[in-house]
Design an enzyme around this catalytic site. Structure first.
Site, mmCIF file in Angstrom:
data_model
loop_
_atom_site.group_PDB
_atom_site.id
_atom_site.type_symbol
_atom_site.label_atom_id
_atom_site.label_comp_id
_atom_site.label_asym_id
_atom_site.label_seq_id
_atom_site.Cartn_x
_atom_site.Cartn_y
_atom_site.Cartn_z
ATOM 1 N N PHE A 1 -0.225 4.307 32.548
ATOM 2 C CA PHE A 1 -0.717 4.405 31.181
ATOM 3 C C PHE A 1 0.270 3.734 30.243
ATOM 4 O O PHE A 1 1.480 3.946 30.352
ATOM 5 C CB PHE A 1 -0.891 5.868 30.765
ATOM 6 C CG PHE A 1 -1.880 6.619 31.598
ATOM 7 C CD1 PHE A 1 -3.239 6.412 31.441
ATOM 8 C CD2 PHE A 1 -1.459 7.532 32.548
ATOM 9 C CE1 PHE A 1 -4.165 7.108 32.212
ATOM 10 C CE2 PHE A 1 -2.371 8.235 33.322
ATOM 11 C CZ PHE A 1 -3.731 8.018 33.148
ATOM 12 N N SER B 1 9.121 1.660 32.334
ATOM 13 C CA SER B 1 8.310 2.747 32.877
ATOM 14 C C SER B 1 9.120 3.957 33.315
ATOM 15 O O SER B 1 10.265 3.826 33.735
ATOM 16 C CB SER B 1 7.541 2.248 34.108
ATOM 17 O OG SER B 1 6.671 1.200 33.789
ATOM 18 N N ILE C 1 2.028 9.250 38.322
ATOM 19 C CA ILE C 1 1.718 8.861 36.952
ATOM 20 C C ILE C 1 2.882 8.027 36.417
ATOM 21 O O ILE C 1 4.039 8.454 36.477
ATOM 22 C CB ILE C 1 1.499 10.099 36.052
ATOM 23 C CG1 ILE C 1 0.443 11.036 36.650
ATOM 24 C CG2 ILE C 1 1.148 9.673 34.626
ATOM 25 C CD1 ILE C 1 -0.924 10.430 36.843
ATOM 26 N N GLU C 2 2.553 6.857 35.913
ATOM 27 C CA GLU C 2 3.522 5.960 35.298
ATOM 28 C C GLU C 2 3.159 5.844 33.819
ATOM 29 O O GLU C 2 2.010 5.591 33.488
ATOM 30 C CB GLU C 2 3.439 4.590 35.975
ATOM 31 C CG GLU C 2 4.337 3.522 35.406
ATOM 32 C CD GLU C 2 4.181 2.187 36.125
ATOM 33 O OE1 GLU C 2 4.867 1.228 35.719
ATOM 34 O OE2 GLU C 2 3.351 2.068 37.055
ATOM 35 N N VAL C 3 4.129 6.074 32.950
ATOM 36 C CA VAL C 3 3.925 5.914 31.508
ATOM 37 C C VAL C 3 4.894 4.831 31.060
ATOM 38 O O VAL C 3 6.085 4.880 31.385
ATOM 39 C CB VAL C 3 4.137 7.227 30.744
ATOM 40 C CG1 VAL C 3 4.038 6.997 29.238
ATOM 41 C CG2 VAL C 3 3.104 8.270 31.181
#
Length: 130
Positions: A77, A113, A124-126
């Site tokens: 994301f 990230s 989950i990668e932000v």
């Protein structure tokens, strides 16, 4: 010979999850996504112009992936929130960062990230574009 289909954007994707309520709570609290109901009580997580449809593990909706399994997702994301603020928020929510921050390559170039897992173990990668 015909031309390939031209895709303009991703509309939604599906995650198979063990507990829809726990998933909605996590994504709402940690990533600010909104729980929405549609089509006969089905549930999705909405953000921006996209959504994540949620399928209950063992009771998925048709049609579905050939072998749906909770915890097999790997999602990235993009956020406008500075990555340092993301890290601080994750810490305040007792979310373990498993990697990062570090440079990666996104669809449109260089990103910074952090990685963590949701309740089902999805990666989950932000990220921020740099």
């Amino acid at each position: 010979m015909s031309q390939p289909v031209s895709i303009s954007r991703l509309d939604h994707l599906v995650l198979t999850v063990r507990d829809i309520q726990a998933t909605c709570e996590f994504y709402g609290r940690v990533l600010g996504m909104e729980r929405v109901e549609f089509a006969g009580g089905r549930v999705a997580l909405a953000f921006g112009n996209q959504k994540i449809n949620l399928h209950p593990a063992g009771n998925e909706y048709e049609p579905k992936a050939e072998t749906p399994v909770a915890g097999s997702g790997d999602l990235c994301f993009i956020t406008e929130t500075p990555i340092d603020a993301v890290i601080a928020h994750l810490a305040s929510e007792s979310i373990e960062i498993i990697e990062g921050p570090g440079p990666k390559t996104g669809a449109m170039g260089q990103i910074m990230s952090v990685y963590f897992r949701d309740p089902d173990g999805n990666l989950i990668e932000v990220s921020n574009y740099t």
